[in-house]
Structure formats: C-alpha cells, structure tokens
Design a protein around this motif. Structure first.
Motif, mmCIF file in Angstrom:
data_model
loop_
_atom_site.group_PDB
_atom_site.id
_atom_site.type_symbol
_atom_site.label_atom_id
_atom_site.label_comp_id
_atom_site.label_asym_id
_atom_site.label_seq_id
_atom_site.Cartn_x
_atom_site.Cartn_y
_atom_site.Cartn_z
ATOM 1 N N ALA A 35 0.830 -1.205 0.000
ATOM 2 C CA ALA A 35 0.000 0.000 0.000
ATOM 3 C C ALA A 35 0.866 1.259 0.000
ATOM 4 O O ALA A 35 0.548 2.247 -0.684
ATOM 5 C CB ALA A 35 -0.925 -0.006 1.215
ATOM 6 N N LEU A 36 1.966 1.233 0.748
ATOM 7 C CA LEU A 36 2.869 2.383 0.778
ATOM 8 C C LEU A 36 3.522 2.590 -0.583
ATOM 9 O O LEU A 36 3.654 3.732 -1.056
ATOM 10 C CB LEU A 36 3.934 2.187 1.855
ATOM 11 N N LEU A 37 3.926 1.516 -1.221
ATOM 12 C CA LEU A 37 4.510 1.611 -2.560
ATOM 13 C C LEU A 37 3.502 2.191 -3.540
ATOM 14 O O LEU A 37 3.843 3.048 -4.367
ATOM 15 C CB LEU A 37 4.968 0.225 -3.024
ATOM 16 N N HIS A 38 2.269 1.760 -3.430
ATOM 17 C CA HIS A 38 1.205 2.299 -4.294
ATOM 18 C C HIS A 38 1.015 3.798 -4.051
ATOM 19 O O HIS A 38 0.896 4.578 -5.001
ATOM 20 C CB HIS A 38 -0.094 1.550 -4.015
ATOM 21 N N ALA A 39 1.013 4.195 -2.775
ATOM 22 C CA ALA A 39 0.807 5.610 -2.455
ATOM 23 C C ALA A 39 1.945 6.477 -2.981
ATOM 24 O O ALA A 39 1.725 7.552 -3.541
ATOM 25 C CB ALA A 39 0.661 5.783 -0.944
ATOM 26 N N VAL A 40 3.167 6.003 -2.811
ATOM 27 C CA VAL A 40 4.328 6.783 -3.237
ATOM 28 C C VAL A 40 4.380 6.919 -4.756
ATOM 29 O O VAL A 40 4.718 7.980 -5.290
ATOM 30 C CB VAL A 40 5.623 6.140 -2.703
ATOM 31 N N MET A 41 4.020 5.854 -5.459
ATOM 32 C CA MET A 41 4.165 5.846 -6.922
ATOM 33 C C MET A 41 2.979 6.453 -7.659
ATOM 34 O O MET A 41 3.151 7.154 -8.655
ATOM 35 C CB MET A 41 4.388 4.408 -7.398
ATOM 36 N N THR A 42 1.758 6.194 -7.179
ATOM 37 C CA THR A 42 0.592 6.574 -7.970
ATOM 38 C C THR A 42 -0.432 7.419 -7.221
ATOM 39 O O THR A 42 -1.352 7.956 -7.847
ATOM 40 C CB THR A 42 -0.127 5.307 -8.497
ATOM 41 N N ALA A 43 -0.321 7.537 -5.915
ATOM 42 C CA ALA A 43 -1.341 8.260 -5.157
ATOM 43 C C ALA A 43 -0.685 9.121 -4.089
ATOM 44 O O ALA A 43 -0.670 8.772 -2.914
ATOM 45 C CB ALA A 43 -2.323 7.274 -4.511
ATOM 46 N N PRO A 44 -0.128 10.279 -4.482
ATOM 47 C CA PRO A 44 0.565 11.121 -3.506
ATOM 48 C C PRO A 44 -0.339 11.625 -2.389
ATOM 49 O O PRO A 44 0.141 11.962 -1.311
ATOM 50 C CB PRO A 44 1.089 12.285 -4.360
ATOM 51 N N ASP A 45 -1.652 11.689 -2.637
ATOM 52 C CA ASP A 45 -2.597 12.105 -1.598
ATOM 53 C C ASP A 45 -3.209 10.924 -0.866
ATOM 54 O O ASP A 45 -4.155 11.095 -0.086
ATOM 55 C CB ASP A 45 -3.714 12.954 -2.210
ATOM 56 N N GLY A 46 -2.682 9.732 -1.105
ATOM 57 C CA GLY A 46 -3.135 8.555 -0.387
ATOM 58 C C GLY A 46 -4.510 8.071 -0.807
ATOM 59 O O GLY A 46 -5.109 8.545 -1.777
ATOM 60 N N LEU A 47 -5.014 7.098 -0.041
ATOM 61 C CA LEU A 47 -6.326 6.532 -0.339
ATOM 62 C C LEU A 47 -7.429 7.568 -0.184
ATOM 63 O O LEU A 47 -8.403 7.573 -0.941
ATOM 64 C CB LEU A 47 -6.593 5.338 0.591
ATOM 65 N N ALA A 48 -7.288 8.460 0.797
ATOM 66 C CA ALA A 48 -8.297 9.504 0.990
ATOM 67 C C ALA A 48 -8.377 10.408 -0.226
ATOM 68 O O ALA A 48 -9.473 10.819 -0.638
ATOM 69 C CB ALA A 48 -7.975 10.317 2.235
ATOM 70 N N GLY A 49 -7.231 10.721 -0.830
ATOM 71 C CA GLY A 49 -7.227 11.539 -2.036
ATOM 72 C C GLY A 49 -7.917 10.843 -3.190
ATOM 73 O O GLY A 49 -8.653 11.486 -3.966
ATOM 74 N N GLN A 50 -7.703 9.531 -3.310
ATOM 75 C CA GLN A 50 -8.363 8.790 -4.375
ATOM 76 C C GLN A 50 -9.870 8.722 -4.151
ATOM 77 O O GLN A 50 -10.655 8.846 -5.097
ATOM 78 C CB GLN A 50 -7.769 7.385 -4.474
ATOM 79 N N ILE A 51 -10.278 8.519 -2.896
ATOM 80 C CA ILE A 51 -11.707 8.490 -2.584
ATOM 81 C C ILE A 51 -12.334 9.849 -2.864
ATOM 82 O O ILE A 51 -13.427 9.951 -3.421
ATOM 83 C CB ILE A 51 -11.917 8.078 -1.117
ATOM 84 N N ASN A 52 -11.629 10.905 -2.476
ATOM 85 C CA ASN A 52 -12.122 12.253 -2.705
ATOM 86 C C ASN A 52 -12.271 12.532 -4.205
ATOM 87 O O ASN A 52 -13.244 13.149 -4.645
ATOM 88 C CB ASN A 52 -11.171 13.267 -2.074
ATOM 89 N N GLY A 53 -11.296 12.056 -4.989
ATOM 90 C CA GLY A 53 -11.384 12.218 -6.436
ATOM 91 C C GLY A 53 -12.561 11.464 -7.023
ATOM 92 O O GLY A 53 -13.240 11.958 -7.935
ATOM 93 N N ALA A 54 -12.835 10.261 -6.491
ATOM 94 C CA ALA A 54 -13.973 9.482 -6.978
ATOM 95 C C ALA A 54 -15.290 10.187 -6.667
ATOM 96 O O ALA A 54 -16.219 10.199 -7.476
ATOM 97 C CB ALA A 54 -13.954 8.091 -6.354
#
Length: 329
Positions: A293-312
């Motif tokens: 999950a940390l690797l995913h955040a660093v590479m593709t989601a700089p705002d973390g899971l909350a940022g992705q949810i907010n974008g959705a």
C-alpha cells in the motif's frame, strides 16, 4: 465541492458513531475503540507533516506516556477519568514542546531520526518500568490487579465507551481545523513555504513550531489515555518505536492532507491485523499488505487513499461551476 465532500463524510461519521457500537461484537468493540485512539495519534502526525513538512516518529511513544499517566493517576489517586485524561494530554503536550527544540534547527531526515531516537528511549523506559496496574509501591506495578480502571460516568459499557472515544476523535479533528483556519494555520503555511519569508514577515517561527509539536503531542496523549481507559492495562509491546514508524507510513497511505486519512491509517493499523487473525492468517502478513500500500501511495497516489476516494466523489458529484455553465448555456 469541498463543502459537499466534507458534508458527506460528516454524515457518514455521525452514522458510525450512532450505529457501529450497537452492532459490533464484544471483541470488535475493543478493536474499534483502539482504532479510534490511534486515529488521534495519526491525526497529529499527519497534521505536522502537512502543515510544517516535518516527520514525527514518536506519536505511538507519546500515546504510551499518555496511557501511563492516566493509569498512574487512576490507581494512585482515583481521580475522575476526565481529570486523568486532561493531565495526560498536558504532559504529552509538554513533551511535544521539548521534542520541538531540535525542530528549530533541523528538518527532513535528521529531525525524523531524532524523533525516532526519542521513541526508542520511551520504548526502553516502558519495557523496564512497565505500566501501572494498581499494585502497591511508587510505580504501582505488580503481578496482579489491585484496582479497577475508572471510566467516565457516561461511558461505563464498552459500546458507550467506543462512542465516547469517537466524540474525542471528532474534537481532535475540530481542534486541528480551527488551528488551520486561524492565525497559527497561516503562520505554519508560511513557515513551510519559506522560514526566511516567515521571519521577514514577523512570524515567530520558534513559537509556532513549538505550538505545532505541542498540539500533536496533545492528540497522542489523549489517544493513549483513552486506550488505557478502554483496556485497563497496557503492555510495552504496544508502544515500540517501530510502531510509530508504521503508523506514520500508514498516515501517508491513508492521506495526510485529509482528516479522514488519519481514520483510514488507524483502520489499516488495527483492523486489518484483527481481520487476519479472525481468518486464521498470521497477522504479520499485514506488514506485506502495508508495504504494498505504501509503494502504491508513493508511486501513484501522492494524496493517499483519501485523495483517491475524494477524487472518486468529485467525479460522481457534478461541481457547482459546471452546473452554472450549463444553466447559462
């Protein structure tokens, strides 16, 4: 748009406070209570990182201090829980101010290492002295319980206590938001952008850095005190320095810029190992999940899971600007 998103999350949060304790089983009530207390510490770590760009790896250690003070005051003096909790928060806020002293001259990796060394020192103290459990003697440590943990009058049952900790979590988020909107928030934003510019503008950098670390320490201490009230007995293994590192990593995964990122971080930190245990899987597998999950955040989601949810959510809810354009057309 931002107000709409915050309203959605506020409604969901209120629903959780009202519904979750009623439907969670005995074991899960304890896990969710622990999750809520760690969310307070995660909120403090995320607040420091987003407002000042500083990494604190001592949050879980400060939780241990808050828990130790709460237990000690309860067993030695039998004070009301609220007084024990407030004193614990004041002690950890003071420790946060002390930790801020190196931050006046250091940033980045060096500051992170200093806070990690502080956490390691607390780890050694907790292991050597143990947590008070009501026994006799100055430290109040023994092989058996001699006194019970006193809880708030309004939160005697485990379900009521879970609601109580959730209310404290909301208070913590409100406290951070108030600071963000007022003079400290503006000062921290300027300090993060350029300390030289902040000094030239008349901002007291020493004061506001110390203020930020004190607030972060306060939140961690409140979380530790609430955890002590839930369990009645704490173990030094819960507050190892490595746990502080893990919590900060999960704050990045959850999304440090968003208040619900701290909740996501705490859910990953406490709920995922509990689920793995229920499924008969070694809870250490969670470390592999967290690493991915940390690797995913660093590479593709700089705002973390909350940022992705907010974008959705933004894609699902049309913005007012687009609605106005459509109306004009």
């Amino acid at each position: 748009m931002r107000s709409t998103t915050n309203t959605i999350w506020a409604v969901l949060g209120l629903a959780l406070i009202l519904v979750l304790p009623a439907f969670a089983g005995g074991q899960w009530v304890k896990i969710f209570t622990s999750t809520t207390t760690f969310a307070l510490a995660a909120a403090g770590a995320g607040f420091l990182y987003t407002r000042l760009g500083m990494v604190s790896l001592v949050q879980v250690g400060l939780m241990g201090v808050g828990g130790w003070v709460t237990l000690r005051l309860n067993h030695a003096f039998n004070f009301p829980f609220e007084i024990n909790l407030m004193v614990a928060g004041a002690v950890t806020m003071f420790l946060g101010n002390l930790i801020a002293l190196p931050a006046l001259r250091m940033r980045g990796l060096y500051l992170a290492l200093i806070t990690l060394m502080f956490a390691a020192g607390l780890d050694i103290v907790f292991t050597a002295k143990q947590f008070p459990n009501g026994a006799e003697g100055f430290w109040g440590v023994g092989t058996t319980f001699a006194a019970d943990m006193r809880r708030p009058v309004v939160a005697q049952s485990d379900a009521a206590y879970l609601r109580y900790t959730m209310v404290w979590l909301v208070i913590g988020f409100v406290l951070i938001e108030l600071h963000r909107r007022m003079a400290p928030g503006r000062a921290w934003a300027l300090i993060r952008k350029s300390e030289a510019a902040a000094l030239a503008s008349g901002v007291n950098v020493t004061l506001y850095k110390t203020w930020a670390f004190g607030l972060s320490g306060l939140l961690a201490g409140l979380g530790g005190g609430l955890l002590a009230g839930s369990l009645g007995l704490l173990d030094s293994a819960t507050f190892r320095a490595s746990e502080s590192v893990m919590l900060f990593a999960l704050v990045i995964v959850g999304g440090a810029r968003f208040w619900y990122g701290a909740v996501i971080a705490a859910v990953l930190f406490r709920v995922v190992p509990g689920l793995l245990n229920n499924w008969g899987v070694d809870a250490d597998l969670s470390l592999v999940i967290f690493g991915a999950a940390l690797l995913h955040a660093v590479m593709t989601a700089p705002d973390g899971l909350a940022g992705q949810i907010n974008g959705a959510i933004r894609t699902l809810i049309p913005s007012r600007k687009s609605d106005n354009k459509g109306a004009k057309a």
